[in-house]
Write a protein that holds these residues in place. Structure first.
Motif, mmCIF file in Angstrom:
data_model
loop_
_atom_site.group_PDB
_atom_site.id
_atom_site.type_symbol
_atom_site.label_atom_id
_atom_site.label_comp_id
_atom_site.label_asym_id
_atom_site.label_seq_id
_atom_site.Cartn_x
_atom_site.Cartn_y
_atom_site.Cartn_z
ATOM 1 N N ALA A 54 0.842 -1.199 0.000
ATOM 2 C CA ALA A 54 0.000 0.000 0.000
ATOM 3 C C ALA A 54 0.877 1.249 0.000
ATOM 4 C CB ALA A 54 -0.918 0.003 1.222
ATOM 5 N N LEU A 55 0.332 2.338 -0.516
ATOM 6 C CA LEU A 55 1.057 3.618 -0.476
ATOM 7 C C LEU A 55 1.338 4.026 0.960
ATOM 8 C CD1 LEU A 55 -0.874 5.804 -3.063
ATOM 9 C CD2 LEU A 55 1.467 5.027 -3.230
ATOM 10 N N ALA A 56 0.331 3.845 1.812
ATOM 11 C CA ALA A 56 0.440 4.184 3.226
ATOM 12 C C ALA A 56 -0.629 3.411 3.980
ATOM 13 C CB ALA A 56 0.253 5.685 3.450
ATOM 14 N N THR A 57 -0.415 3.226 5.265
ATOM 15 C CA THR A 57 -1.412 2.583 6.121
ATOM 16 C C THR A 57 -1.546 3.389 7.405
ATOM 17 O OG1 THR A 57 0.206 1.127 7.206
ATOM 18 C CG2 THR A 57 -0.910 0.262 5.234
ATOM 19 N N VAL A 58 -2.760 3.395 7.940
ATOM 20 C CA VAL A 58 -2.997 3.996 9.252
ATOM 21 C C VAL A 58 -3.857 3.031 10.059
ATOM 22 C CG1 VAL A 58 -2.757 6.416 8.539
ATOM 23 C CG2 VAL A 58 -5.000 5.332 8.443
ATOM 24 N N GLU A 59 -3.588 2.978 11.345
ATOM 25 C CA GLU A 59 -4.414 2.199 12.268
ATOM 26 C C GLU A 59 -5.069 3.194 13.214
ATOM 27 O OE1 GLU A 59 -2.720 -1.765 13.513
ATOM 28 O OE2 GLU A 59 -0.892 -0.623 13.032
ATOM 29 N N CYS A 60 -6.352 2.952 13.485
ATOM 30 C CA CYS A 60 -7.147 3.939 14.206
ATOM 31 C C CYS A 60 -7.964 3.314 15.320
ATOM 32 C CB CYS A 60 -8.120 4.608 13.231
ATOM 33 S SG CYS A 60 -7.317 5.371 11.813
ATOM 34 N N VAL A 61 -8.387 4.166 16.243
ATOM 35 C CA VAL A 61 -9.385 3.827 17.242
ATOM 36 C C VAL A 61 -10.516 4.835 17.062
ATOM 37 C CG1 VAL A 61 -8.279 5.210 19.081
ATOM 38 C CG2 VAL A 61 -9.853 3.340 19.671
ATOM 39 N N THR A 62 -11.753 4.363 17.106
ATOM 40 C CA THR A 62 -12.903 5.228 16.872
ATOM 41 C C THR A 62 -13.040 6.265 17.975
ATOM 42 O OG1 THR A 62 -14.074 3.471 15.689
ATOM 43 C CG2 THR A 62 -15.412 5.284 16.547
ATOM 44 N N GLU A 63 -13.137 7.517 17.559
ATOM 45 C CA GLU A 63 -13.389 8.628 18.469
ATOM 46 C C GLU A 63 -14.872 8.986 18.469
ATOM 47 O OE1 GLU A 63 -11.155 11.267 20.081
ATOM 48 O OE2 GLU A 63 -9.929 9.473 20.254
ATOM 49 N N GLN A 64 -15.504 8.864 17.286
ATOM 50 C CA GLN A 64 -16.889 9.300 17.179
ATOM 51 C C GLN A 64 -17.566 8.586 16.009
ATOM 52 O OE1 GLN A 64 -17.097 13.553 16.819
ATOM 53 N NE2 GLN A 64 -19.288 13.623 17.104
ATOM 54 N N ARG A 65 -18.848 8.225 16.191
ATOM 55 C CA ARG A 65 -19.708 7.674 15.134
ATOM 56 C C ARG A 65 -20.836 8.669 14.912
ATOM 57 N NH1 ARG A 65 -19.997 2.189 13.854
ATOM 58 N NH2 ARG A 65 -22.248 2.354 13.599
ATOM 59 N N ILE A 66 -21.077 9.012 13.645
ATOM 60 C CA ILE A 66 -22.110 9.990 13.323
ATOM 61 C C ILE A 66 -23.027 9.391 12.262
ATOM 62 C CG2 ILE A 66 -22.572 12.310 12.421
ATOM 63 C CD1 ILE A 66 -19.539 12.889 13.214
ATOM 64 N N ALA A 67 -24.312 9.288 12.574
ATOM 65 C CA ALA A 67 -25.290 8.822 11.590
ATOM 66 C C ALA A 67 -25.491 9.942 10.572
ATOM 67 C CB ALA A 67 -26.608 8.472 12.265
ATOM 68 N N ALA A 68 -25.420 9.580 9.276
ATOM 69 C CA ALA A 68 -25.576 10.574 8.210
ATOM 70 C C ALA A 68 -26.283 9.927 7.029
ATOM 71 C CB ALA A 68 -24.213 11.119 7.796
ATOM 72 N N GLY A 69 -27.597 10.092 6.957
ATOM 73 C CA GLY A 69 -28.357 9.483 5.864
ATOM 74 C C GLY A 69 -28.239 7.973 5.920
ATOM 75 N N THR A 116 -22.728 5.803 7.972
ATOM 76 C CA THR A 116 -22.179 6.175 9.267
ATOM 77 C C THR A 116 -20.822 6.798 9.005
ATOM 78 O OG1 THR A 116 -23.282 4.321 10.361
ATOM 79 C CG2 THR A 116 -21.414 5.325 11.520
ATOM 80 N N LEU A 117 -20.579 7.955 9.580
ATOM 81 C CA LEU A 117 -19.265 8.592 9.486
ATOM 82 C C LEU A 117 -18.481 8.193 10.731
ATOM 83 C CD1 LEU A 117 -20.356 12.169 8.371
ATOM 84 C CD2 LEU A 117 -19.784 10.188 6.948
ATOM 85 N N LEU A 118 -17.305 7.633 10.516
ATOM 86 C CA LEU A 118 -16.437 7.239 11.622
ATOM 87 C C LEU A 118 -15.249 8.183 11.673
ATOM 88 C CD1 LEU A 118 -16.394 3.429 10.984
ATOM 89 C CD2 LEU A 118 -17.251 4.524 13.032
ATOM 90 N N ILE A 119 -15.072 8.816 12.807
ATOM 91 C CA ILE A 119 -13.875 9.629 13.021
ATOM 92 C C ILE A 119 -12.952 8.803 13.895
ATOM 93 C CG2 ILE A 119 -12.932 11.737 14.021
ATOM 94 C CD1 ILE A 119 -15.578 13.112 13.295
ATOM 95 N N GLY A 120 -11.744 8.607 13.409
ATOM 96 C CA GLY A 120 -10.790 7.786 14.140
ATOM 97 C C GLY A 120 -9.520 8.528 14.480
ATOM 98 N N ARG A 121 -9.008 8.259 15.677
ATOM 99 C CA ARG A 121 -7.697 8.788 16.078
ATOM 100 C C ARG A 121 -6.637 7.847 15.510
ATOM 101 N NH1 ARG A 121 -5.490 12.013 20.441
ATOM 102 N NH2 ARG A 121 -7.633 12.367 21.077
ATOM 103 N N VAL A 122 -5.671 8.413 14.815
ATOM 104 C CA VAL A 122 -4.624 7.617 14.179
ATOM 105 C C VAL A 122 -3.601 7.199 15.235
ATOM 106 C CG1 VAL A 122 -2.809 7.590 12.430
ATOM 107 C CG2 VAL A 122 -4.983 8.745 11.966
#
Length: 183
Positions: free
Chosen positions: A135-150, A153-159
């Motif tokens: 892969a060009l790059a990889t990130v591993e995350c932990v979920t900070e926030q889940r947002i329902a959108a239509g 689901t939008l997941l915001i993750g801390r890298v």
């Protein structure tokens, strides 16, 4: 385009709404990078199961703290899993990963176990999720926030980790309904 009519003919239309087909056609003109979102389900069987999905709705949110956002269809296996586990990973795909992107984008596909068996990967140390080799790059995350959108689901993750395994490769792009590469 659907339109609400004003009761006063001299008053401009108060609301417009694009149809799903109009919206899809317009947004298909936006070139996007292609990523593979992955997570590990430790409760599925004796060794757990890996789940993956191709995505183009992925972006950086903040540098400090390092945050990213990914959009996941609400009725997907990935959304169901990420409602239960909070660690996940993203592999930014290069132009050699077109087949990988297409495999993980199919609906009603064979099990993810078979897809991962045919996709060279390593296990992330912070997330336990698969990271695509090359892969060009990889990130591993932990979920900070889940947002329902239509219907997503939008997941915001801390890298937690960021790696550049193949920084000089060319990106895989998505434009007008198909995979593309830089020329």
């Amino acid at each position: 385009m659907t339109q609400q009519q004003s009761e006063d003919p001299g008053t401009p239309t108060t609301a417009l709404e694009a149809t799903p087909d109009e919206f899809r056609a317009a947004l298909s003109r936006l070139t996007a990078g292609v990523v593979l979102l992955t997570a590990h389900d430790p409760e599925d069987g004796p060794r757990g199961e890996d789940v993956g999905m191709t995505a183009t709705a992925f972006l950086s949110v903040s540098l400090e703290p390092p945050l990213v956002l990914v959009s996941v269809r609400e009725d997907s296996r990935m959304d169901e899993l990420l409602s239960r586990v909070d660690h996940w990973a993203v592999s930014i795909l290069d132009d050699g990963h077109r087949r990988v992107a297409a495999k993980f984008a199919m609906r009603g596909r064979v099990s993810d176990r078979l897809l991962f068996a045919d996709t060279p990967h390593r296990r992330g140390t912070a997330s336990g999720a698969p990271l695509v080799e090359g892969a060009l790059a990889t990130v591993e995350c932990v979920t900070e926030q889940r947002i329902a959108a239509g219907d997503h689901t939008l997941l915001i993750g801390r890298v937690l980790t960021a790696h550049l395994p193949s920084p000089d490769a060319r990106p895989l792009l998505y434009f007008r309904g198909g995979y593309r590469t830089l020329t």
